[in-house]
Motif scaffolding. Structure first.
Motif, short mmCIF file in Angstrom:
data_model
loop_
_atom_site.label_atom_id
_atom_site.label_comp_id
_atom_site.label_asym_id
_atom_site.label_seq_id
_atom_site.Cartn_x
_atom_site.Cartn_y
_atom_site.Cartn_z
N TYR A 165 0.83 -1.20 0.00
CA TYR A 165 0.00 0.00 0.00
C TYR A 165 0.87 1.26 0.00
CZ TYR A 165 1.13 0.82 4.93
OH TYR A 165 1.80 1.08 6.12
N LYS A 166 0.25 2.36 -0.38
CA LYS A 166 0.92 3.66 -0.30
C LYS A 166 0.22 4.48 0.78
CE LYS A 166 0.16 7.03 -3.19
NZ LYS A 166 0.10 7.90 -4.39
N ASP A 167 1.00 4.95 1.74
CA ASP A 167 0.47 5.77 2.81
C ASP A 167 0.17 7.16 2.27
OD1 ASP A 167 -0.18 7.04 5.13
OD2 ASP A 167 1.83 6.98 6.01
N GLU A 168 -1.08 7.54 2.26
CA GLU A 168 -1.48 8.81 1.68
C GLU A 168 -1.00 10.00 2.50
OE1 GLU A 168 -2.65 9.07 -1.27
OE2 GLU A 168 -2.79 6.89 -1.49
N LYS A 169 -0.62 9.80 3.75
CA LYS A 169 -0.15 10.90 4.59
C LYS A 169 1.33 11.22 4.38
CE LYS A 169 -3.46 10.44 8.39
NZ LYS A 169 -3.62 10.25 9.86
N THR A 170 2.07 10.27 3.83
CA THR A 170 3.51 10.46 3.65
C THR A 170 4.01 10.15 2.24
OG1 THR A 170 4.02 8.18 4.30
CG2 THR A 170 3.91 9.81 6.07
N GLY A 171 3.22 9.43 1.44
CA GLY A 171 3.66 9.00 0.13
C GLY A 171 4.55 7.78 0.18
N ILE A 172 4.83 7.25 1.36
CA ILE A 172 5.70 6.09 1.51
C ILE A 172 4.96 4.83 1.08
CG2 ILE A 172 6.92 4.61 3.17
CD1 ILE A 172 7.53 7.12 4.78
N VAL A 173 5.58 4.04 0.22
CA VAL A 173 5.04 2.74 -0.17
C VAL A 173 5.56 1.71 0.83
CG1 VAL A 173 4.96 0.98 -1.97
CG2 VAL A 173 4.92 3.40 -2.60
N ASP A 174 4.65 0.94 1.41
CA ASP A 174 5.02 0.05 2.50
C ASP A 174 4.26 -1.27 2.40
OD1 ASP A 174 6.38 -0.76 4.78
OD2 ASP A 174 5.86 1.02 5.94
#
Length: 228
Positions: free
Chosen positions: A117-126
């Motif tokens: 998933y991509k964290d919408e708050k940071t743009g980090i893909v995790d």
């Protein structure tokens, strides 16, 4: 440009350049990143300066230590080029291979369980490790080939900008902290006053495989300006 299964599985890499007047003090100034929870979404990115990197691999060692990466796998690699020039004036180009934290991430698109998933708050893909079933779709879909199965827990793994370690403590990623030549810059692309935007506005940069529409957030300052 959207990223479909067809276009992210095609062809070799491409690069994109943005031009500007080369800065003198930009790369030498280092600011502590205040990346604890704040109002407004962030979009984290990183720059690897190939003109400053000496291939010492301090970044890979720090990444492994801080994030407890098992032996045999790696979240980060420094790739050395073939020799450039003739003895005794031989040089090498060192480039970073790690997760690009794509805005349009193919690994997220193909994951059947929502583990990627991509964290919408940071743009980090995790990765939600508890949702990963080990199908390997994300490994196959990644055009940058930077994902791997963690032998300790069997789940998909990769660089997440030290989200669970250094970032959680309000620090810079381990690779950035450990680099002796300050070849790495990390910060919020949504912040016009951030150091990363200052560098992007004053340096020639490129990104890998942008023709696939992935919109990677790993930028590189080329060893030699012009075609890479």
């Amino acid at each position: 440009m959207s990223c479909s299964r067809r276009n992210f599985l095609t062809g070799a890499g491409a690069v994109i350049f943005t031009t500007g007047v080369a800065g003198t003090a930009v790369l030498n100034s280092r600011k502590t990143l205040a990346n604890v929870e704040q109002d407004g979404n962030k979009l984290y990115g990183m720059i690897h300066d190939e003109t400053a990197c000496i291939g010492c691999t301090a970044c890979t060692d720090a990444c492994r230590d801080v994030n407890k990466v098992p032996e045999g796998v790696s979240r980060l690699e420094i790739i050395r080029s073939e020799p450039m020039g003739e003895h005794p004036d031989v040089e090498y180009r060192f480039t970073r291979k790690s997760c690009q934290h794509c805005e349009n991430a193919p690994c997220v698109m193909v994951c059947p369980t929502g583990a990627a998933y991509k964290d919408e708050k940071t743009g980090i893909v995790d990765v939600h490790k508890d949702k990963c079933v080990g199908c390997g779709y994300c490994l196959a879909a990644c055009p940058y080939q930077v994902r791997f199965f963690n032998p300790a827990d069997g789940s998909a793994d990769k660089c997440n900008f030290c989200r669970d370690t250094n970032l959680a403590q309000g620090k810079l990623p381990a690779c950035v902290e450990s680099c002796p030549t300050k070849a790495l810059v990390f910060g919020d692309l949504n912040d016009p006053s951030s150091e990363i935007n200052a560098v992007l506005n004053n340096q020639v940069v490129y990104r890998d495989k942008v023709h696939l529409g992935t919109k990677p957030k790993l930028y590189k300052i080329p060893k030699q300006k012009g075609e890479v």
